[in-house]
Write a protein that holds these residues in place. Structure first.
Motif, PDB file in Angstrom:
ATOM      1  N   ARG A  52      -9.565  50.909  59.685  1.00  0.00           N
ATOM      2  CA  ARG A  52      -8.966  50.556  60.976  1.00  0.00           C
ATOM      3  C   ARG A  52      -8.458  49.115  61.005  1.00  0.00           C
ATOM      4  N   GLY A  53      -8.422  48.479  59.824  1.00  0.00           N
ATOM      5  CA  GLY A  53      -8.018  47.075  59.781  1.00  0.00           C
ATOM      6  C   GLY A  53      -6.530  46.856  59.571  1.00  0.00           C
ATOM      7  N   GLY A  54      -5.788  47.917  59.331  1.00  0.00           N
ATOM      8  CA  GLY A  54      -4.349  47.751  59.194  1.00  0.00           C
ATOM      9  C   GLY A  54      -3.709  48.689  58.188  1.00  0.00           C
ATOM     10  N   ILE A  61     -12.877  56.627  49.566  1.00  0.00           N
ATOM     11  CA  ILE A  61     -12.253  56.372  48.261  1.00  0.00           C
ATOM     12  C   ILE A  61     -12.436  54.907  47.879  1.00  0.00           C
ATOM     13  N   LYS A  62     -12.267  54.013  48.859  1.00  0.00           N
ATOM     14  CA  LYS A  62     -12.469  52.587  48.569  1.00  0.00           C
ATOM     15  C   LYS A  62     -13.888  52.345  48.049  1.00  0.00           C
ATOM     16  N   TRP A  63     -14.862  52.962  48.690  1.00  0.00           N
ATOM     17  CA  TRP A  63     -16.257  52.775  48.257  1.00  0.00           C
ATOM     18  C   TRP A  63     -16.471  53.297  46.837  1.00  0.00           C
ATOM     19  N   ILE A  78     -17.562  42.509  56.091  1.00  0.00           N
ATOM     20  CA  ILE A  78     -17.058  43.182  57.281  1.00  0.00           C
ATOM     21  C   ILE A  78     -16.010  42.264  57.898  1.00  0.00           C
ATOM     22  N   ASN A  79     -14.818  42.807  58.074  1.00  0.00           N
ATOM     23  CA  ASN A  79     -13.700  42.003  58.529  1.00  0.00           C
ATOM     24  C   ASN A  79     -13.579  42.031  60.055  1.00  0.00           C
ATOM     25  N   GLY A  80     -14.005  40.940  60.659  1.00  0.00           N
ATOM     26  CA  GLY A  80     -13.866  40.790  62.114  1.00  0.00           C
ATOM     27  C   GLY A  80     -13.036  39.561  62.415  1.00  0.00           C
ATOM     28  N   ASP A  81     -12.009  39.344  61.596  1.00  0.00           N
ATOM     29  CA  ASP A  81     -11.165  38.167  61.808  1.00  0.00           C
ATOM     30  C   ASP A  81     -10.243  38.398  63.013  1.00  0.00           C
ATOM     31  N   GLU A  82      -9.852  39.644  63.196  1.00  0.00           N
ATOM     32  CA  GLU A  82      -9.069  40.055  64.380  1.00  0.00           C
ATOM     33  C   GLU A  82      -8.121  38.990  64.918  1.00  0.00           C
ATOM     34  N   SER A  83      -7.115  38.669  64.134  1.00  0.00           N
ATOM     35  CA  SER A  83      -6.166  37.646  64.580  1.00  0.00           C
ATOM     36  C   SER A  83      -4.741  38.162  64.673  1.00  0.00           C
ATOM     37  N   GLU A 174      -6.730  38.668  55.740  1.00  0.00           N
ATOM     38  CA  GLU A 174      -6.316  39.323  54.485  1.00  0.00           C
ATOM     39  C   GLU A 174      -7.537  39.290  53.564  1.00  0.00           C
ATOM     40  N   GLU A 175      -7.838  40.422  52.929  1.00  0.00           N
ATOM     41  CA  GLU A 175      -9.163  40.555  52.315  1.00  0.00           C
ATOM     42  C   GLU A 175      -9.485  39.564  51.215  1.00  0.00           C
ATOM     43  N   THR A 176      -8.495  39.174  50.425  1.00  0.00           N
ATOM     44  CA  THR A 176      -8.819  38.231  49.342  1.00  0.00           C
ATOM     45  C   THR A 176      -8.904  36.798  49.863  1.00  0.00           C
ATOM     46  N   ILE A 208     -14.401  45.376  51.194  1.00  0.00           N
ATOM     47  CA  ILE A 208     -14.082  44.784  52.488  1.00  0.00           C
ATOM     48  C   ILE A 208     -13.663  45.897  53.432  1.00  0.00           C
ATOM     49  N   ASN A 209     -14.326  45.973  54.562  1.00  0.00           N
ATOM     50  CA  ASN A 209     -13.940  46.953  55.583  1.00  0.00           C
ATOM     51  C   ASN A 209     -13.892  46.311  56.959  1.00  0.00           C
ATOM     52  N   ASN A 210     -13.059  46.885  57.796  1.00  0.00           N
ATOM     53  CA  ASN A 210     -12.910  46.414  59.162  1.00  0.00           C
ATOM     54  C   ASN A 210     -14.142  46.781  60.008  1.00  0.00           C
ATOM     55  N   VAL A 211     -14.370  46.025  61.052  1.00  0.00           N
ATOM     56  CA  VAL A 211     -15.487  46.244  61.979  1.00  0.00           C
ATOM     57  C   VAL A 211     -15.507  47.678  62.521  1.00  0.00           C
ATOM     58  N   GLU A 212     -14.345  48.115  63.014  1.00  0.00           N
ATOM     59  CA  GLU A 212     -14.282  49.450  63.619  1.00  0.00           C
ATOM     60  C   GLU A 212     -14.546  50.538  62.573  1.00  0.00           C
ATOM     61  N   THR A 213     -14.047  50.337  61.370  1.00  0.00           N
ATOM     62  CA  THR A 213     -14.267  51.317  60.292  1.00  0.00           C
ATOM     63  C   THR A 213     -15.765  51.536  60.101  1.00  0.00           C
ATOM     64  N   ILE A 214     -16.502  50.445  59.948  1.00  0.00           N
ATOM     65  CA  ILE A 214     -17.931  50.525  59.649  1.00  0.00           C
ATOM     66  C   ILE A 214     -18.720  51.076  60.837  1.00  0.00           C
TER      67      ILE A 214
HETATM   68  C1  LIG Z   1      -2.066  38.799  56.839  1.00  0.00           C
HETATM   69  C2  LIG Z   1      -3.122  39.849  56.972  1.00  0.00           C
HETATM   70  C3  LIG Z   1      -4.072  39.761  57.977  1.00  0.00           C
HETATM   71  C4  LIG Z   1      -5.060  40.723  58.116  1.00  0.00           C
HETATM   72  N1  LIG Z   1      -5.969  40.599  59.126  1.00  0.00           N
HETATM   73  C5  LIG Z   1      -6.954  41.518  59.240  1.00  0.00           C
HETATM   74  C6  LIG Z   1      -7.945  41.387  60.261  1.00  0.00           C
HETATM   75  O1  LIG Z   1      -7.924  40.447  61.058  1.00  0.00           O
HETATM   76  N2  LIG Z   1      -8.915  42.332  60.334  1.00  0.00           N
HETATM   77  C7  LIG Z   1      -8.970  43.372  59.452  1.00  0.00           C
HETATM   78  O2  LIG Z   1      -9.888  44.179  59.535  1.00  0.00           O
HETATM   79  N3  LIG Z   1      -8.055  43.524  58.488  1.00  0.00           N
HETATM   80  C8  LIG Z   1      -7.061  42.612  58.355  1.00  0.00           C
HETATM   81  N4  LIG Z   1      -6.151  42.752  57.344  1.00  0.00           N
HETATM   82  C9  LIG Z   1      -6.298  43.882  56.405  1.00  0.00           C
HETATM   83  C10 LIG Z   1      -7.291  43.533  55.324  1.00  0.00           C
HETATM   84  O3  LIG Z   1      -6.625  42.897  54.255  1.00  0.00           O
HETATM   85  C11 LIG Z   1      -7.993  44.757  54.753  1.00  0.00           C
HETATM   86  O4  LIG Z   1      -7.039  45.688  54.394  1.00  0.00           O
HETATM   87  C12 LIG Z   1      -8.943  45.422  55.724  1.00  0.00           C
HETATM   88  O5  LIG Z   1      -9.847  44.498  56.255  1.00  0.00           O
HETATM   89  C13 LIG Z   1      -9.681  46.524  55.013  1.00  0.00           C
HETATM   90  O6  LIG Z   1     -10.535  47.193  55.898  1.00  0.00           O
HETATM   91  P1  LIG Z   1     -10.320  48.720  56.271  1.00  0.00           P
HETATM   92  O7  LIG Z   1     -10.003  49.440  54.996  1.00  0.00           O
HETATM   93  O8  LIG Z   1     -11.602  49.124  56.864  1.00  0.00           O
HETATM   94  O9  LIG Z   1      -9.185  48.767  57.215  1.00  0.00           O
HETATM   95  C14 LIG Z   1      -5.126  41.798  57.208  1.00  0.00           C
HETATM   96  C15 LIG Z   1      -4.164  41.896  56.207  1.00  0.00           C
HETATM   97  C16 LIG Z   1      -3.181  40.957  56.083  1.00  0.00           C
HETATM   98  C17 LIG Z   1      -2.174  41.089  55.001  1.00  0.00           C
END
Ligand SMILES: Cc1cc2nc3c(=O)[nH]c(=O)nc-3n(C[C@H](O)[C@H](O)[C@H](O)COP(=O)(O)O)c2cc1C
Ligand code: SF4
Ligand code: FES
Lengths: 442, 157
Positions: A52-54, A61-63, A78-83, A174-176, A208-214
């Motif tokens: 759900r992160g984009g 499959i990712k796991w 866990i990606n909660g950067d939400e920007s 962005e995950e990296t 790396i996974n998004n908050v909502e995904t997890i």
């Molecule tokens: C510029 C950029 C910003 C991103 N910002 C977020 C973010 O804020 N939160 C997020 O979950 N994924 C973000 N992503 C996607 C992550 O790189 C990554 O695909 C995602 O966190 C993977 O989680 P998911 O597979 O559960 O979606 C961003 C990607 C890019 C290219």
């Protein structure tokens, strides 16, 4: 029709541990520990859960990319950067259902063999960081996380969860880049491959996974993958947290089955457009996704596959609605400003291109643009697209490309065939090729 | 002026360090602790943090300059951040931004002479559903209009 809510159920005070426990909280983790990690990964795969992160990539499959060997420590981020502009859903999880995220994190750690998870939360979310920290402290105090969970769940597995607070940089989503940021470095994205599952945090296998995904994981384990797979659109099942903003009467986050009609979301759930104005433009998944024409949204379903067919993408599910009076040139200039500000500067096409697009758009907004500028915008966008280290390049290029392609008349109406720009250097201006972009002072 | 963490903050610093397998990752959390104590990130702060983490000052400085939330100069007692990104813009974000500039009499990243206010035009804060918004220090104020925003500023002591 009663709508099932998976991520944000309508239960009062669910953020409190006792309420969460009364509603079956942490029973999915208990169940998970009776399964093998392969069984869990298999269930998540079969459930069809997509990120759900984009990028909407299959979580299971990712796991499964994570190596099975244990010679190196493994990590879950866990990606909660939400920007992403237009996205405001993950903060609802931190506020209203933090324990389900914690439980999902434990299960996910167990599935991929990670002993440590970092929850990356954007720095501006001070309030939500505190709320999540409180839930985490409660979970630790009651042995749902940390060493104590071995005894609590009767398992030999344990993991730790830490919050890593961001400090104002969109790129760290962005995950990296996120991993570099956790390592305490400047948030520059890394070149892939190697992919995080091979070499992530400190060179170790990382997911790396998004908050909502997890947060979707505990119900999948509890109720089974068949149940989850039957909700919404088969190719992108489950519910999605749609955050709708802009020109609607009731903006907010609505958890709805995937495949819900965009028009249903706008006119039913979000109460339509103020003053019953027409919809001119909709961005369906956060500002990076291609904008759609308002007169072409009839019948579009909100899921990854349907939106791809419609010429856009689901992104973060952040829907931005613009009414008929909106100045799209100004909107695009503002979007361009965002990407210019957030480009990390590592790759030339993105660093320079975002600046050029902003200057061109600002010139058009000022009424000083020419027809050539509109074409030049598309050319710059095309030169960024696909030529950069990370997807911020595309995120910057797509809105420009598609907004102009789909609303060309709006842009053409704002520019002249030819323009005269006062230039100090006479020779330069006489050469006719001169089309200086920076505002020239005389 | 030399910078040292208070005893209480040293504890917090150590807690940050304990979250990671190496020391450097704690830099982001420690910078926040320092900023809270010192108000901004001075070169002395950077020096002290580099000593604690056993990394170069450049490594710390590089982090400070990459992220927008670390202040490289003293900001106002009330740091006012107005979002003008799309969802806020569509609902009057720029009116609020302009009225703040007029009211306080400073521009983006400016600080008033009495150090009471500083102002920043920020990118999306994740409040698009409750737009337009502004934040004062750590607190969000949402569902605003120009009048409400001005009232909030006037109520600040
Ligand atoms: C510029 C950029 C910003 C991103 N910002 C977020 C973010 O804020 N939160 C997020 O979950 N994924 C973000 N992503 C996607 C992550 O790189 C990554 O695909 C995602 O966190 C993977 O989680 P998911 O597979 O559960 O979606 C961003 C990607 C890019 C290219
Ligand atoms: S595409 Fe842009 S943001 Fe991504 S690495 Fe390159 S310069 Fe940085
Ligand atoms: S656009 Fe202002 S908070 Fe998202």
């Amino acid at each position: 029709m009663t709508m099932e809510k998976i991520v944000l159920p309508d239960i009062e005070n669910l953020h409190q541990l006792d309420v969460y426990l009364k509603n079956g909280g942490y029973s999915a983790a208990q169940k998970a520990f009776s399964l093998t990690s392969d069984e869990i990964i298999d269930q998540v795969k079969k459930s069809g859960l997509r990120g759900r992160g984009g990028a909407a990539f299959s979580a299971g499959i990712k796991w499964s990319f994570m190596p099975k060997s244990n010679d190196k420590p493994k990590y879950l981020c866990i990606n909660g950067d939400e920007s992403e502009p237009g996205s405001f859903k993950d903060r609802q999880v931190f506020e209203f259902n933090p324990h389900q995220l914690i439980e999902g994190t434990i299960i996910s750690c167990f599935a991929i063999g990670a002993k440590v998870s970092y929850v990356y939360i954007r720095g501006e979310y001070h309030k939500w960081i505190k709320l999540f920290q409180k839930a985490l402290d409660d979970a630790y105090a009651n042995n749902f996380v940390g060493e104590g969970m071995k005894q609590k769940f009767g398992t030999d597995f344990s993991c730790d969860i830490y919050i890593h607070k961001g400090a104002g940089a969109y790129i760290c989503g962005e995950e990296t880049s996120l991993m570099n940021s956790i390592e305490g470095k400047r948030g520059y994205p890394r070149i892939k491959p190697p992919f995080p599952a091979q070499s992530g945090l400190w060179g170790n296998p990382t997911t790396i996974n998004n908050v909502e995904t997890i947060t979707n994981i505990p119900p999948i384990i509890n109720k089974g993958w068949e149940w989850f797979a039957s909700i919404g659109e088969p190719k992108h099942p489950g519910t999605i947290l749609f955050g709708i903003s802009g020109h609607v009467n009731k903006p907010g986050v609505y958890e709805l089955p995937s495949g819900t009609l965009l028009t249903e979301l706008i006119f039913n759930y979000a109460g339509g457009v103020p003053g019953n104005k027409k919809v001119k433009c909709v961005i369906p998944g956060g500002s990076s996704m291609p904008p759609l024409r308002g007169d072409q949204i009839e019948g579009i379903k909100m899921d990854a596959e349907s939106l791809k067919i419609a010429g856009s993408a689901i992104g973060t599910g952040g829907v931005i609605v613009m009414d008929e009076d909106t100045d799209l040139v100004k909107v695009l200039a503002r979007i361009a400003k965002f990407y210019y500000h957030e480009s990390c500067g590592q790759c030339t096409p993105c660093r320079e291109g975002t600046g050029w697009m902003l200057k061109l758009l600002n010139r058009i907004v000022r009424g000083e643009g020419s027809k050539k500028d509109v074409d030049l915008l598309i050319s710059v966008a095309n030169n960024i697209d696909g030529n950069t280290v990370c997807a911020l390049g595309e995120a910057a290029a797509w809105p420009v490309k598609f907004m102009i392609q789909r609303f060309r008349d709006e842009f053409d109406a704002r520019v002249k065939d030819e323009i005269m720009i006062p230039v100090l250097n006479k020779v330069h201006s006489m050469r006719k090729t001169a089309n200086p972009l920076s505002p020239v002072q005389n | 002026m030399e910078f040292k963490f208070t005893t209480e903050n040293i504890e917090k610093v150590n807690k940050e360090i304990s979250k990671y397998p190496t020391k450097l990752p704690a830099v982001m959390g420690i910078l926040y602790i320092a900023q809270e104590q010192n108000g901004w990130i001075s070169m002395e702060v950077i020096k002290e943090i580099s000593n604690i983490l056993e990394v170069t000052e450049e490594e710390v400085f590089g982090v400070v300059t990459f992220y927008t939330m670390y202040h490289q100069k003293p900001m106002g007692k009330y740091h006012i951040q107005v979002c003008t990104n799309v969802s806020c813009m569509l609902r009057g974000g720029y009116e609020i931004w302009n009225s703040m500039k007029d009211k306080i009499g400073i521009g983006n990243l400016g600080v008033t002479e009495d150090q009471k206010f500083s102002l920043e035009e920020v990118e999306c804060m994740g409040s698009c559903g409750t737009a337009p918004m502004l934040a004062i220090n750590e607190d969000y104020y949402e569902n605003l209009d120009k009048e409400k925003a001005l009232q909030i500023i006037e109520s600040l002591k």
